[in-house]
Write an enzyme that holds these catalytic residues in place. Structure first.
Site, PDB file in Angstrom:
ATOM      1  N   LEU A 102      22.068   9.877 -10.660  1.00 14.22           N
ATOM      2  CA  LEU A 102      22.912   9.955 -11.889  1.00 14.22           C
ATOM      3  C   LEU A 102      22.846   8.921 -12.925  1.00 14.22           C
ATOM      4  O   LEU A 102      22.940   8.864 -14.093  1.00 14.22           O
ATOM      5  CB  LEU A 102      24.544   9.704 -11.173  1.00 14.22           C
ATOM      6  CG  LEU A 102      26.109   9.242 -12.592  1.00 14.22           C
ATOM      7  CD1 LEU A 102      26.174   8.362 -13.116  1.00 14.22           C
ATOM      8  CD2 LEU A 102      25.245  10.451 -13.210  1.00 14.22           C
ATOM      9  N   ASN A 103      21.591   8.028 -11.931  1.00  7.66           N
ATOM     10  CA  ASN A 103      21.695   6.419 -12.984  1.00  7.66           C
ATOM     11  C   ASN A 103      20.139   7.389 -14.373  1.00  7.66           C
ATOM     12  O   ASN A 103      19.952   7.073 -15.252  1.00  7.66           O
ATOM     13  CB  ASN A 103      20.915   5.471 -12.581  1.00  7.66           C
ATOM     14  CG  ASN A 103      22.409   4.404 -11.499  1.00  7.66           C
ATOM     15  OD1 ASN A 103      23.182   5.065 -12.015  1.00  7.66           O
ATOM     16  ND2 ASN A 103      21.523   4.039 -10.269  1.00  7.66           N
ATOM     17  N   ASP A 144      21.817   6.568  -7.544  1.00  4.66           N
ATOM     18  CA  ASP A 144      20.497   6.792  -7.924  1.00  4.66           C
ATOM     19  C   ASP A 144      19.720   8.079  -9.049  1.00  4.66           C
ATOM     20  O   ASP A 144      19.691   8.025 -10.382  1.00  4.66           O
ATOM     21  CB  ASP A 144      19.132   7.039  -6.458  1.00  4.66           C
ATOM     22  CG  ASP A 144      19.149   8.594  -6.450  1.00  4.66           C
ATOM     23  OD1 ASP A 144      20.543   8.881  -6.151  1.00  4.66           O
ATOM     24  OD2 ASP A 144      18.432   8.728  -5.622  1.00  4.66           O
ATOM     25  N   ALA A 194      18.459   0.527  -9.561  1.00  3.27           N
ATOM     26  CA  ALA A 194      18.482   1.075 -11.152  1.00  3.27           C
ATOM     27  C   ALA A 194      16.601   1.240 -11.281  1.00  3.27           C
ATOM     28  O   ALA A 194      16.271   2.226 -12.528  1.00  3.27           O
ATOM     29  CB  ALA A 194      19.178   1.618 -11.886  1.00  3.27           C
ATOM     30  N   ALA A 195      16.158   0.444 -11.106  1.00  5.49           N
ATOM     31  CA  ALA A 195      14.891   0.211 -11.582  1.00  5.49           C
ATOM     32  C   ALA A 195      13.856   1.054 -11.365  1.00  5.49           C
ATOM     33  O   ALA A 195      13.617   1.785 -12.825  1.00  5.49           O
ATOM     34  CB  ALA A 195      13.870  -1.000 -11.149  1.00  5.49           C
ATOM     35  N   ARG A 207      30.618   6.626   3.720  1.00  6.56           N
ATOM     36  CA  ARG A 207      30.195   8.153   2.830  1.00  6.56           C
ATOM     37  C   ARG A 207      30.044   9.739   3.718  1.00  6.56           C
ATOM     38  O   ARG A 207      30.138  10.408   2.804  1.00  6.56           O
ATOM     39  CB  ARG A 207      28.999   8.399   2.181  1.00  6.56           C
ATOM     40  CG  ARG A 207      28.078   8.375   3.025  1.00  6.56           C
ATOM     41  CD  ARG A 207      26.206   8.414   2.380  1.00  6.56           C
ATOM     42  NE  ARG A 207      26.183   8.604   1.224  1.00  6.56           N
ATOM     43  CZ  ARG A 207      24.647   8.397   0.247  1.00  6.56           C
ATOM     44  NH1 ARG A 207      23.965   6.980   1.180  1.00  6.56           N
ATOM     45  NH2 ARG A 207      24.218   8.273  -1.490  1.00  6.56           N
ATOM     46  N   ASP A 258      14.987   4.109 -11.336  1.00  8.58           N
ATOM     47  CA  ASP A 258      16.024   5.267 -11.320  1.00  8.58           C
ATOM     48  C   ASP A 258      15.178   5.166 -13.104  1.00  8.58           C
ATOM     49  O   ASP A 258      14.894   6.572 -13.310  1.00  8.58           O
ATOM     50  CB  ASP A 258      17.264   4.988 -11.583  1.00  8.58           C
ATOM     51  CG  ASP A 258      17.701   4.978 -10.087  1.00  8.58           C
ATOM     52  OD1 ASP A 258      16.599   5.453  -8.899  1.00  8.58           O
ATOM     53  OD2 ASP A 258      18.816   4.648  -9.702  1.00  8.58           O
ATOM     54  N   ARG A 270      16.285   5.362   2.129  1.00  9.08           N
ATOM     55  CA  ARG A 270      17.631   4.716   2.471  1.00  9.08           C
ATOM     56  C   ARG A 270      17.542   5.479   3.911  1.00  9.08           C
ATOM     57  O   ARG A 270      17.741   6.450   4.377  1.00  9.08           O
ATOM     58  CB  ARG A 270      18.631   5.108   2.057  1.00  9.08           C
ATOM     59  CG  ARG A 270      18.769   4.566   0.140  1.00  9.08           C
ATOM     60  CD  ARG A 270      18.404   3.352  -0.037  1.00  9.08           C
ATOM     61  NE  ARG A 270      18.699   2.773  -0.999  1.00  9.08           N
ATOM     62  CZ  ARG A 270      18.101   2.564  -1.641  1.00  9.08           C
ATOM     63  NH1 ARG A 270      16.663   3.496  -1.929  1.00  9.08           N
ATOM     64  NH2 ARG A 270      17.947   1.867  -3.251  1.00  9.08           N
TER      65      ARG A 270
END
Length: 322
Positions: A39-40, A37, A260-261, A108, A263, A174
């Site tokens: 990074l985007n 997120d 990414a909307a 992760r 972001d 999340r």
């Protein structure tokens, strides 16, 4: 030039290929990329002309090298990226349904970024935050750092704010990232109190505060500038000039992928605010970029698909109901 630090995690991305597996069965074939997120948001900030550094930790592996090269090509600064010997980035798999909605599966727990607040260079990273005009991070960033790491980061952010740095917080939620909702609510509350700008959505907040109205959700956020994105293509703003609802313009392409909307909205909003736009103008810019992003697969759209910049126009949004 104004400078932004975006703090968070970038992971290896596996995306289900169109058409499914060989033989027509579901699953099977996947394309590989990377994403996250924050990074985007950094990519879109750089494309919008903002000087942005990405703050994270990666391994010393070829995939981490690939990430660094890709970010550099996008114009993102990487001097605040820690490299950890023997570590790897996290990984996630994404599936998208026929309406463009996505489902994520993550691996992760041992990713390099988990150690970001425990490194020899951590103090230098935290002290550098005061050199930026804006520090941007999301609730996902806070969820991966653990209690001690969150405490160190929030202390550094508060110190940087005393020196003039602004803190922008995205509520990206999340549920699997939090041990329980009470801890998440406490962390969110601290971030709301510290942030200068909160970029929120009902999609993020209603799982934390079930059944609450939009007005109640807004009231729970103590930040002086708040954007609450709604389920419909619209957002409600609260800032020093009052409260306003800003509706998105009709989409020119069908929705393909909503990744990414939020972001990209955050990037366009922050870039516009740094460029002197008021919150209403910035929200319009956010809607325009997010509207373009959902028309293409993946988090990062082709450069040619970036919407043209528009000059600010007088506010015509109606007052939001109180």
């Amino acid at each position: 030039m104004t400078r932004v630090a975006s703090i968070g995690e970038c992971m290896i991305e596996l995306r289900q290929a169109q058409g499914g597996a060989q033989g027509g069965s579901p699953g099977g074939l996947y394309s590989r990329g990377y994403g996250g997120d924050t990074l985007n948001t950094a990519v879109y900030l750089a494309r919008l002309g903002v000087d942005v550094d990405y703050v994270t930790a990666l391994g010393d592996d070829p995939l981490s090298d690939e990430m660094i090269a890709g970010w550099t090509a996008e114009g993102i600064g990487t001097k605040r990226v820690a490299r950890l010997a023997g570590k790897l980035p996290g990984l996630y798999l994404i599936q998208t349904d026929d309406k463009g909605e996505r489902r994520f599966f993550h691996w992760r727990d041992s990713a390099a970024v988990r150690s970001l607040m425990e490194l020899a260079e951590t103090d230098d990273i935290l002290n550098s935050l005061a050199s930026y005009d804006v520090v941007y991070l999301s609730a996902i960033t806070l969820s991966i750092l653990g209690e001690t790491g969150r405490g160190r980061l929030m202390t550094a952010l508060k110190r940087a704010r005393l020196l003039g740095t602004r803190f922008a917080f995205d509520t990206n939620f999340r549920v699997r990232g939090w041990p329980d909702l009470d801890i998440a609510r406490r962390v969110y509350s601290e971030a709301f109190e510290a942030a200068d700008i909160v970029l929120a959505s009902t999609e993020d907040l209603l799982p934390l505060y079930p059944g609450e109205s939009n007005a109640t959700l807004m009231a729970a956020i103590s930040s002086p500038e708040v954007v609450l994105k709604l389920a419909e293509p619209s957002c409600v703003l609260r800032f020093a000039g009052g409260s306003h609802e800003v509706k998105a313009e009709p989409l020119t392409r069908p929705v393909v992928d909503t990744t990414a909307a939020g972001d990209s909205f955050a990037a366009a909003y922050i870039a516009a605010r740094l460029g002197g736009a008021n919150p209403i103008e910035a929200a319009r810019a956010g809607h325009r970029l997010a509207g373009a992003v959902v028309g293409y697969p993946g988090a990062i759209i082709p450069r040619y698909a970036m919407p043209p910049k528009k000059s600010p126009r007088p506010a015509s949004s109606r007052k939001a109901s109180q």
